[in-house]
Write a protein that holds these residues in place. Structure first.
Motif, PDB file in Angstrom:
ATOM      1  N   ALA A   1       0.831  -1.209   0.000  1.00 11.77           N
ATOM      2  CA  ALA A   1       0.000   0.000   0.000  1.00 11.77           C
ATOM      3  C   ALA A   1       0.863   1.255   0.000  1.00 11.77           C
ATOM      4  CB  ALA A   1      -0.931  -0.004   1.216  1.00 11.77           C
ATOM      5  N   LEU A   2       1.925   1.256   0.806  1.00 14.21           N
ATOM      6  CA  LEU A   2       2.817   2.419   0.832  1.00 14.21           C
ATOM      7  C   LEU A   2       3.506   2.620  -0.519  1.00 14.21           C
ATOM      8  CD1 LEU A   2       4.443   1.985   4.366  1.00 14.21           C
ATOM      9  CD2 LEU A   2       2.813   3.744   3.653  1.00 14.21           C
ATOM     10  N   GLU A   3       3.906   1.517  -1.125  1.00 18.64           N
ATOM     11  CA  GLU A   3       4.559   1.583  -2.438  1.00 18.64           C
ATOM     12  C   GLU A   3       3.615   2.159  -3.492  1.00 18.64           C
ATOM     13  OE1 GLU A   3       5.745  -1.776  -5.651  1.00 18.64           O
ATOM     14  OE2 GLU A   3       6.575  -2.084  -3.639  1.00 18.64           O
ATOM     15  N   LYS A   4       2.384   1.678  -3.485  1.00 17.59           N
ATOM     16  CA  LYS A   4       1.399   2.166  -4.460  1.00 17.59           C
ATOM     17  C   LYS A   4       1.023   3.621  -4.183  1.00 17.59           C
ATOM     18  CE  LYS A   4       1.189  -1.479  -6.895  1.00 17.59           C
ATOM     19  NZ  LYS A   4       1.772  -1.507  -8.219  1.00 17.59           N
ATOM     20  N   ALA A   5       0.979   4.002  -2.921  1.00 19.43           N
ATOM     21  CA  ALA A   5       0.673   5.393  -2.585  1.00 19.43           C
ATOM     22  C   ALA A   5       1.743   6.323  -3.142  1.00 19.43           C
ATOM     23  CB  ALA A   5       0.558   5.556  -1.072  1.00 19.43           C
ATOM     24  N   GLU A   6       2.999   5.909  -3.030  1.00 19.56           N
ATOM     25  CA  GLU A   6       4.082   6.709  -3.604  1.00 19.56           C
ATOM     26  C   GLU A   6       4.014   6.720  -5.123  1.00 19.56           C
ATOM     27  OE1 GLU A   6       7.908   5.479  -2.190  1.00 19.56           O
ATOM     28  OE2 GLU A   6       7.339   5.725  -0.086  1.00 19.56           O
ATOM     29  N   GLU A   7       3.710   5.564  -5.685  1.00 22.96           N
ATOM     30  CA  GLU A   7       3.662   5.435  -7.147  1.00 22.96           C
ATOM     31  C   GLU A   7       2.567   6.308  -7.757  1.00 22.96           C
ATOM     32  OE1 GLU A   7       2.917   1.834 -10.373  1.00 22.96           O
ATOM     33  OE2 GLU A   7       3.616   1.334  -8.371  1.00 22.96           O
ATOM     34  N   TYR A   8       1.432   6.409  -7.077  1.00 19.97           N
ATOM     35  CA  TYR A   8       0.299   7.153  -7.620  1.00 19.97           C
ATOM     36  C   TYR A   8       0.081   8.486  -6.903  1.00 19.97           C
ATOM     37  CZ  TYR A   8      -0.765   2.977 -10.236  1.00 19.97           C
ATOM     38  OH  TYR A   8      -0.694   1.920 -11.094  1.00 19.97           O
ATOM     39  N   ASP A   9       1.119   9.026  -6.301  1.00 22.67           N
ATOM     40  CA  ASP A   9       1.028  10.303  -5.602  1.00 22.67           C
ATOM     41  C   ASP A   9       0.581  11.424  -6.535  1.00 22.67           C
ATOM     42  OD1 ASP A   9       1.292  12.017  -3.379  1.00 22.67           O
ATOM     43  OD2 ASP A   9       3.252  12.671  -4.111  1.00 22.67           O
ATOM     44  N   TRP A  10       1.007  11.380  -7.771  1.00 22.26           N
ATOM     45  CA  TRP A  10       0.672  12.403  -8.766  1.00 22.26           C
ATOM     46  C   TRP A  10      -0.821  12.447  -9.048  1.00 22.26           C
ATOM     47  CZ3 TRP A  10      -1.918  10.573 -12.941  1.00 22.26           C
ATOM     48  CH2 TRP A  10      -1.825   9.193 -13.179  1.00 22.26           C
ATOM     49  N   LEU A  11      -1.505  11.337  -8.840  1.00 25.44           N
ATOM     50  CA  LEU A  11      -2.920  11.251  -9.189  1.00 25.44           C
ATOM     51  C   LEU A  11      -3.776  12.196  -8.343  1.00 25.44           C
ATOM     52  CD1 LEU A  11      -4.953   9.779 -10.970  1.00 25.44           C
ATOM     53  CD2 LEU A  11      -5.134   8.034  -9.211  1.00 25.44           C
ATOM     54  N   GLY A  12      -3.466  12.309  -7.056  1.00 22.13           N
ATOM     55  CA  GLY A  12      -4.234  13.201  -6.191  1.00 22.13           C
ATOM     56  C   GLY A  12      -4.142  14.645  -6.650  1.00 22.13           C
ATOM     57  N   GLU A  13      -2.946  15.077  -7.023  1.00 21.70           N
ATOM     58  CA  GLU A  13      -2.750  16.452  -7.492  1.00 21.70           C
ATOM     59  C   GLU A  13      -3.516  16.688  -8.800  1.00 21.70           C
ATOM     60  OE1 GLU A  13      -1.716  20.298  -7.473  1.00 21.70           O
ATOM     61  OE2 GLU A  13      -1.361  18.886  -5.853  1.00 21.70           O
ATOM     62  N   THR A  14      -3.459  15.707  -9.678  1.00 18.91           N
ATOM     63  CA  THR A  14      -4.164  15.826 -10.962  1.00 18.91           C
ATOM     64  C   THR A  14      -5.672  15.939 -10.732  1.00 18.91           C
ATOM     65  OG1 THR A  14      -2.445  14.544 -12.050  1.00 18.91           O
ATOM     66  CG2 THR A  14      -4.549  14.707 -13.188  1.00 18.91           C
ATOM     67  N   ILE A  15      -6.185  15.131  -9.830  1.00 16.21           N
ATOM     68  CA  ILE A  15      -7.624  15.170  -9.535  1.00 16.21           C
ATOM     69  C   ILE A  15      -8.007  16.535  -8.969  1.00 16.21           C
ATOM     70  CG2 ILE A  15      -9.391  14.246  -7.982  1.00 16.21           C
ATOM     71  CD1 ILE A  15      -8.084  11.491  -8.398  1.00 16.21           C
ATOM     72  N   HIS A  16      -7.196  17.070  -8.078  1.00 14.96           N
ATOM     73  CA  HIS A  16      -7.497  18.395  -7.510  1.00 14.96           C
ATOM     74  C   HIS A  16      -7.469  19.475  -8.591  1.00 14.96           C
ATOM     75  CE1 HIS A  16      -7.858  17.443  -3.306  1.00 14.96           C
ATOM     76  NE2 HIS A  16      -6.727  16.752  -3.331  1.00 14.96           N
ATOM     77  N   GLN A  17      -6.507  19.402  -9.496  1.00  9.07           N
ATOM     78  CA  GLN A  17      -6.417  20.401 -10.569  1.00  9.07           C
ATOM     79  C   GLN A  17      -7.647  20.321 -11.471  1.00  9.07           C
ATOM     80  OE1 GLN A  17      -2.737  19.480 -12.511  1.00  9.07           O
ATOM     81  NE2 GLN A  17      -1.491  20.627 -11.044  1.00  9.07           N
ATOM     82  N   ARG A  18      -8.030  19.105 -11.826  1.00  4.93           N
ATOM     83  CA  ARG A  18      -9.195  18.952 -12.709  1.00  4.93           C
ATOM     84  C   ARG A  18     -10.487  19.369 -12.016  1.00  4.93           C
ATOM     85  NH1 ARG A  18      -7.597  14.066 -16.451  1.00  4.93           N
ATOM     86  NH2 ARG A  18      -5.842  15.098 -17.439  1.00  4.93           N
ATOM     87  N   TYR A  19     -10.576  19.100 -10.736  1.00  3.04           N
ATOM     88  CA  TYR A  19     -11.750  19.525  -9.967  1.00  3.04           C
ATOM     89  C   TYR A  19     -11.851  21.043  -9.967  1.00  3.04           C
ATOM     90  CZ  TYR A  19     -14.636  20.674  -5.947  1.00  3.04           C
ATOM     91  OH  TYR A  19     -15.581  21.219  -5.135  1.00  3.04           O
TER      92      TYR A  19
ATOM     93  N   GLN B   1     -10.568  23.099 -12.096  1.00  2.00           N
ATOM     94  CA  GLN B   1     -10.863  23.552 -13.460  1.00  2.00           C
ATOM     95  C   GLN B   1     -12.352  23.375 -13.773  1.00  2.00           C
ATOM     96  OE1 GLN B   1      -8.704  21.389 -16.433  1.00  2.00           O
ATOM     97  NE2 GLN B   1      -9.277  22.763 -18.076  1.00  2.00           N
ATOM     98  N   ALA B   2     -12.907  22.237 -13.399  1.00  2.00           N
ATOM     99  CA  ALA B   2     -14.332  21.988 -13.641  1.00  2.00           C
ATOM    100  C   ALA B   2     -15.196  22.969 -12.849  1.00  2.00           C
ATOM    101  CB  ALA B   2     -14.683  20.552 -13.262  1.00  2.00           C
ATOM    102  N   LYS B   3     -14.788  23.258 -11.648  1.00  2.00           N
ATOM    103  CA  LYS B   3     -15.528  24.202 -10.808  1.00  2.00           C
ATOM    104  C   LYS B   3     -15.542  25.591 -11.445  1.00  2.00           C
ATOM    105  CE  LYS B   3     -15.428  25.637  -5.974  1.00  2.00           C
ATOM    106  NZ  LYS B   3     -14.669  25.534  -4.729  1.00  2.00           N
ATOM    107  N   LEU B   4     -14.383  26.019 -11.949  1.00  2.00           N
ATOM    108  CA  LEU B   4     -14.271  27.325 -12.601  1.00  2.00           C
ATOM    109  C   LEU B   4     -15.109  27.369 -13.874  1.00  2.00           C
ATOM    110  CD1 LEU B   4     -12.887  30.105 -12.657  1.00  2.00           C
ATOM    111  CD2 LEU B   4     -11.036  29.052 -13.951  1.00  2.00           C
ATOM    112  N   THR B   5     -15.013  26.309 -14.672  1.00  2.00           N
ATOM    113  CA  THR B   5     -15.772  26.253 -15.926  1.00  2.00           C
ATOM    114  C   THR B   5     -17.271  26.272 -15.654  1.00  2.00           C
ATOM    115  OG1 THR B   5     -13.999  24.992 -16.955  1.00  2.00           O
ATOM    116  CG2 THR B   5     -16.143  24.900 -18.022  1.00  2.00           C
ATOM    117  N   SER B   6     -17.720  25.516 -14.661  1.00  2.00           N
ATOM    118  CA  SER B   6     -19.159  25.495 -14.369  1.00  2.00           C
ATOM    119  C   SER B   6     -19.631  26.847 -13.841  1.00  2.00           C
ATOM    120  CB  SER B   6     -19.493  24.373 -13.386  1.00  2.00           C
ATOM    121  OG  SER B   6     -18.888  24.598 -12.139  1.00  2.00           O
TER     122      SER B   6
END
Length: 136
Positions: free
Chosen positions: A56-74, A76-81
């Motif tokens: 779990a720790l290994e995968k959390a490090e591996e996919y750390d970028w995903l949380g930031e990407t989700i926040h950025q897209r959220y 962006q969607a909030k601004l667009t809406s």
């Protein structure tokens, strides 16, 4: 490769079966046997828990970028809406003003509206009839 993994799986299953048989056939009381089995189960569970924790720790490090990407897209969607909502409010306001202007025009000069509407209907009917005649 599958022969090696099959052998390894067989060795694990065989070892487990041998350990279980040794415990069950040993001259211990039921209480001692249960205690031994629980201790072995705890040891086995602890090892698996550590493996899963590490994974779990290994995968959390591996996919750390995903949380930031989700926040950025959220964001962006909030601004667009929000922008779309503002545009929609503006268009609704314009439509309301146009309707209000048209309504006042109709109320102030109903004779003109009736006259325009009658001539439009007559023109539309003439076009429909001519179209039907040409179609036949």
């Amino acid at each position: 490769m599958s022969k090696k993994s099959g052998f390894l799986l067989g060795a694990i299953i065989g070892g487990t079966a041998a350990a279980a048989a040794a415990l069950l056939l040993s001259p211990k009381s039921g209480k001692e046997l249960r205690t031994d089995l629980l201790e072995q189960l705890d040891d086995l569970s602890e090892g698996k828990a550590k493996e899963y924790k590490n994974l779990a720790l290994e995968k959390a490090e591996e996919y750390d970028w995903l949380g930031e990407t989700i926040h950025q897209r959220y964001d962006q969607a909030k601004l667009t809406s929000a922008e779309m909502m503002d545009q929609l409010k503006e268009k609704a306001s314009q439509a309301s003003k146009e309707f209000e202007t048209s309504s006042k025009h109709i109320v102030e000069r109903p004779e003109e509206i009736i006259e325009l509407t009658s001539s439009d209907i007559a023109t539309d009917l003439t076009d429909v009839i001519e179209g039907e005649i040409k179609a036949d």
